[in-house]
Design a protein around this motif. Structure first.
Motif, PDB file in Angstrom:
ATOM      1  N   ALA A  24      15.746  -6.484 -44.973  1.00 38.02           N
ATOM      2  CA  ALA A  24      15.874  -5.039 -45.155  1.00 38.02           C
ATOM      3  C   ALA A  24      14.651  -4.281 -44.664  1.00 38.02           C
ATOM      4  CB  ALA A  24      16.121  -4.713 -46.633  1.00 38.02           C
ATOM      5  N   ALA A  25      13.511  -4.952 -44.544  1.00 38.73           N
ATOM      6  CA  ALA A  25      12.280  -4.311 -44.088  1.00 38.73           C
ATOM      7  C   ALA A  25      12.201  -4.198 -42.570  1.00 38.73           C
ATOM      8  CB  ALA A  25      11.059  -5.085 -44.604  1.00 38.73           C
ATOM      9  N   GLN A  26      13.194  -4.748 -41.835  1.00 41.89           N
ATOM     10  CA  GLN A  26      13.145  -4.770 -40.379  1.00 41.89           C
ATOM     11  C   GLN A  26      13.711  -3.491 -39.773  1.00 41.89           C
ATOM     12  OE1 GLN A  26      11.411  -7.524 -39.402  1.00 41.89           O
ATOM     13  NE2 GLN A  26      11.473  -7.777 -41.630  1.00 41.89           N
ATOM     14  N   ALA A  27      13.181  -3.134 -38.605  1.00 44.99           N
ATOM     15  CA  ALA A  27      13.685  -1.968 -37.888  1.00 44.99           C
ATOM     16  C   ALA A  27      15.002  -2.287 -37.193  1.00 44.99           C
ATOM     17  CB  ALA A  27      12.644  -1.496 -36.865  1.00 44.99           C
ATOM     18  N   ASN A  28      15.179  -3.518 -36.756  1.00 49.43           N
ATOM     19  CA  ASN A  28      16.388  -3.928 -36.037  1.00 49.43           C
ATOM     20  C   ASN A  28      17.123  -4.988 -36.850  1.00 49.43           C
ATOM     21  OD1 ASN A  28      14.175  -3.368 -33.697  1.00 49.43           O
ATOM     22  ND2 ASN A  28      16.200  -2.678 -33.057  1.00 49.43           N
ATOM     23  N   THR A  29      17.960  -4.531 -37.757  1.00 45.31           N
ATOM     24  CA  THR A  29      18.684  -5.464 -38.613  1.00 45.31           C
ATOM     25  C   THR A  29      20.190  -5.278 -38.431  1.00 45.31           C
ATOM     26  OG1 THR A  29      18.857  -6.337 -40.862  1.00 45.31           O
ATOM     27  CG2 THR A  29      18.732  -3.946 -40.623  1.00 45.31           C
ATOM     28  N   LEU A  66       7.559 -14.012 -49.707  1.00 41.96           N
ATOM     29  CA  LEU A  66       7.905 -14.280 -48.318  1.00 41.96           C
ATOM     30  C   LEU A  66       7.453 -13.099 -47.462  1.00 41.96           C
ATOM     31  CD1 LEU A  66       9.430 -16.104 -46.260  1.00 41.96           C
ATOM     32  CD2 LEU A  66      11.495 -14.770 -46.797  1.00 41.96           C
ATOM     33  N   GLU A  67       6.512 -13.345 -46.535  1.00 46.87           N
ATOM     34  CA  GLU A  67       5.947 -12.288 -45.717  1.00 46.87           C
ATOM     35  C   GLU A  67       6.532 -12.246 -44.309  1.00 46.87           C
ATOM     36  OE1 GLU A  67       3.833  -9.943 -46.612  1.00 46.87           O
ATOM     37  OE2 GLU A  67       3.506 -10.676 -48.654  1.00 46.87           O
ATOM     38  N   ALA A  68       7.004 -13.376 -43.817  1.00 54.31           N
ATOM     39  CA  ALA A  68       7.560 -13.421 -42.459  1.00 54.31           C
ATOM     40  C   ALA A  68       8.437 -14.663 -42.324  1.00 54.31           C
ATOM     41  CB  ALA A  68       6.450 -13.436 -41.409  1.00 54.31           C
ATOM     42  N   ALA A  69       9.391 -14.601 -41.403  1.00 53.93           N
ATOM     43  CA  ALA A  69      10.278 -15.738 -41.184  1.00 53.93           C
ATOM     44  C   ALA A  69      10.886 -15.654 -39.797  1.00 53.93           C
ATOM     45  CB  ALA A  69      11.382 -15.797 -42.241  1.00 53.93           C
ATOM     46  N   LEU A  70      11.200 -16.813 -39.246  1.00 56.49           N
ATOM     47  CA  LEU A  70      11.875 -16.922 -37.962  1.00 56.49           C
ATOM     48  C   LEU A  70      13.066 -17.850 -38.127  1.00 56.49           C
ATOM     49  CD1 LEU A  70      11.699 -16.360 -34.801  1.00 56.49           C
ATOM     50  CD2 LEU A  70      10.546 -18.573 -34.673  1.00 56.49           C
ATOM     51  N   PRO A  71      14.309 -17.351 -37.984  1.00 57.86           N
ATOM     52  CA  PRO A  71      15.458 -18.261 -38.001  1.00 57.86           C
ATOM     53  C   PRO A  71      15.312 -19.256 -36.852  1.00 57.86           C
ATOM     54  CG  PRO A  71      16.155 -15.960 -38.126  1.00 57.86           C
ATOM     55  CD  PRO A  71      14.706 -15.953 -37.768  1.00 57.86           C
ATOM     56  N   LEU A  72      15.262 -20.534 -37.166  1.00 56.15           N
ATOM     57  CA  LEU A  72      14.904 -21.529 -36.158  1.00 56.15           C
ATOM     58  C   LEU A  72      15.737 -22.794 -36.367  1.00 56.15           C
ATOM     59  CD1 LEU A  72      12.800 -21.716 -33.825  1.00 56.15           C
ATOM     60  CD2 LEU A  72      11.282 -22.848 -35.444  1.00 56.15           C
ATOM     61  N   ASN A 121       4.971  -6.590 -41.670  1.00 54.07           N
ATOM     62  CA  ASN A 121       4.005  -5.714 -41.011  1.00 54.07           C
ATOM     63  C   ASN A 121       3.527  -6.382 -39.728  1.00 54.07           C
ATOM     64  OD1 ASN A 121       1.725  -7.530 -41.742  1.00 54.07           O
ATOM     65  ND2 ASN A 121       2.195  -6.838 -43.834  1.00 54.07           N
ATOM     66  N   PRO A 122       2.812  -5.650 -38.858  1.00 54.02           N
ATOM     67  CA  PRO A 122       2.353  -6.239 -37.594  1.00 54.02           C
ATOM     68  C   PRO A 122       1.452  -7.454 -37.777  1.00 54.02           C
ATOM     69  CG  PRO A 122       2.236  -3.844 -37.496  1.00 54.02           C
ATOM     70  CD  PRO A 122       2.558  -4.193 -38.919  1.00 54.02           C
ATOM     71  N   ASP A 123       0.631  -7.465 -38.817  1.00 55.89           N
ATOM     72  CA  ASP A 123      -0.240  -8.611 -39.046  1.00 55.89           C
ATOM     73  C   ASP A 123       0.588  -9.872 -39.310  1.00 55.89           C
ATOM     74  OD1 ASP A 123      -2.962  -9.832 -39.803  1.00 55.89           O
ATOM     75  OD2 ASP A 123      -1.768 -10.195 -41.610  1.00 55.89           O
ATOM     76  N   ALA A 124       1.618  -9.735 -40.124  1.00 57.70           N
ATOM     77  CA  ALA A 124       2.474 -10.883 -40.427  1.00 57.70           C
ATOM     78  C   ALA A 124       3.253 -11.322 -39.192  1.00 57.70           C
ATOM     79  CB  ALA A 124       3.426 -10.546 -41.568  1.00 57.70           C
ATOM     80  N   GLU A 125       3.677 -10.369 -38.361  1.00 59.80           N
ATOM     81  CA  GLU A 125       4.388 -10.728 -37.137  1.00 59.80           C
ATOM     82  C   GLU A 125       3.480 -11.521 -36.195  1.00 59.80           C
ATOM     83  OE1 GLU A 125       5.739  -8.247 -33.364  1.00 59.80           O
ATOM     84  OE2 GLU A 125       7.176  -7.976 -35.021  1.00 59.80           O
ATOM     85  N   GLY A 126       2.232 -11.065 -36.042  1.00 62.23           N
ATOM     86  CA  GLY A 126       1.298 -11.789 -35.203  1.00 62.23           C
ATOM     87  C   GLY A 126       1.026 -13.188 -35.717  1.00 62.23           C
TER      88      GLY A 126
END
Length: 383
Positions: A24-29, A66-72, A121-126
């Motif tokens: 829900a925190a994503q811009a493109n969901t 949970l701060e970040a995740a990548l479906p993998l 946030n950008p830090d978590a994405e990086g």
């Protein structure tokens, strides 16, 4: 912030609340990123180690959050992806190298653009990208592929050493149309005439339609839909990816996003289409029929969903993968993205040159398509 990296093989280890809060925190969901949809794919056995989709979700945690995740996924083939790398795999094979298994970030069987780098946030994405690059360096697999990210995330991956690939889909944009005739009025005369003729053929064949929303879809309805879905795959000499258990699961767990459009003659179902939607977008997914009726496909899979979008003020209808025929029905070309990393230096260089050439061809193709715009001169087609 210091993150703890964790590889997760089951979404239940994360939990629905934590996962959906991050989404829900994503811009493109979109609904396909939801716990309900992904969990249904896994639990129904459609995307599982047994079918060549081994979940290995890359997650970052701070404390218990949970701060970040990548479906993998670890993939043992390239089925169900819609970004084709079969030629790359064949080149590896001919040179005595193993292409599979590979790492893949995607929503299985779903060519829909949406966030792949799920981060607060950008830090978590990086940090997530850094963790992915570290995982690549350690796992010894041939390659990593991120399919259908938004362009911004694709560019971020490019900065981390990924190669970008583009493709084309066809999307319909709602310009605030009052009704279907208002939409038709924006098309050129020939397109407008053809659509009216197609719709008239279906009406004259005595076909009526019911729109079944979520909880209204019975088990018998799902069984009929699955029969139609299987027939479509059989007609293309393919094996269906999804089973009845999956459809029953999404019908029960995400009914607010499910619309089944049932075509009937004399109260007997003869065809149906499944679309997934939220408040902003509708996604055409599957269609099938047990009888051949001229133009029934266009009515069930395109015109009925378009009317639904207009009535519900849904902004965009994504028609799925490929299909230039959609342009004649008001859909326009949109560029899609994927990002690729290959461990073998020589193959990485060769594929980089291939992608540069392919990208120029895609741009020229889109320019050619835009010259065949189906709308009248002066009509607003901006998104």
């Amino acid at each position: 912030m210091n993150y703890r990296t964790r590889i997760v093989s089951s979404l239940s280890d994360i939990g629905q609340a934590a996962w959906d809060e991050l989404v829900a925190a994503q811009a493109n969901t979109n609904p396909f990123l939801s716990f309900a949809f992904l969990d249904a794919l896994h639990e129904a056995g459609c995307a599982s180690p047994e079918t060549g989709w081994q979940p290995q979700y890359l997650t970052l945690w701070h404390g218990g959050r949970l701060e970040a995740a990548l479906p993998l996924y670890v993939k043992s083939h390239s089925y169900g992806e819609y970004v084709f790398d079969w030629a790359w795999a064949d080149a590896y094979r001919r040179n005595g190298l193993e292409y599979y298994p590979k790492l893949l970030s995607a929503i299985p069987f779903t060519p829909v653009t949406g966030s792949r780098l799920l981060a607060r946030n950008p830090d978590a994405e990086g940090a997530l990208i850094d963790a992915l690059c570290e995982l690549q360096a350690q796992n010894g697999l041939s390659s990593t592929h991120i399919l259908f990210p938004p362009e911004r995330q694709a560019r971020a991956l490019q900065e981390a050493g990924f190669m970008l690939r583009t493709g084309v889909q066809f999307h319909w944009i709602n310009q605030g149309y009052r009704d279907f005739d208002d939409f038709l009025a924006t098309l050129d005369r020939k397109k407008r005439k053809n659509i009216r003729a197609e719709r008239r053929k279906v009406q004259e064949a005595g076909i009526s339609f019911r729109h079944l929303h979520g909880a209204q879809v019975s088990k018998a309805d799902w069984r009929f839909f699955k029969r139609c879905y299987d027939r479509t795959y059989a007609a293309h000499y393919s094996t269906p990816y999804l089973n009845l258990d999956f459809f029953l699961r999404i019908g029960a767990s995400m009914p607010q996003n499910v619309l089944l459009i049932m075509a009937e003659r004399e109260n007997k179902p003869i065809a149906c289409s499944l679309v997934i939607h939220d408040q902003n977008s509708l996604y055409g997914r599957y269609w099938g029929a047990v009888e051949e009726v001229p133009c029934l496909h266009f009515e069930t899979a395109y015109y009925q969903p378009l009317e639904f979008c207009i009535t519900k003020k849904i902004r965009c209808f994504e028609g799925g993968a490929q299909g230039e025929h959609k342009m004649a029905r008001g859909f326009l070309p949109q560029k899609t993205w994927s990002a690729h990393w290959l461990a073998h230096p020589a193959f990485a260089e060769a594929i980089e040159h291939f992608l540069e050439h392919e990208s120029g061809g895609i741009d020229a193709y889109i320019d050619e398509l835009e010259e065949r715009n189906p709308f009248k001169s002066g009509a607003d087609t901006s998104g």
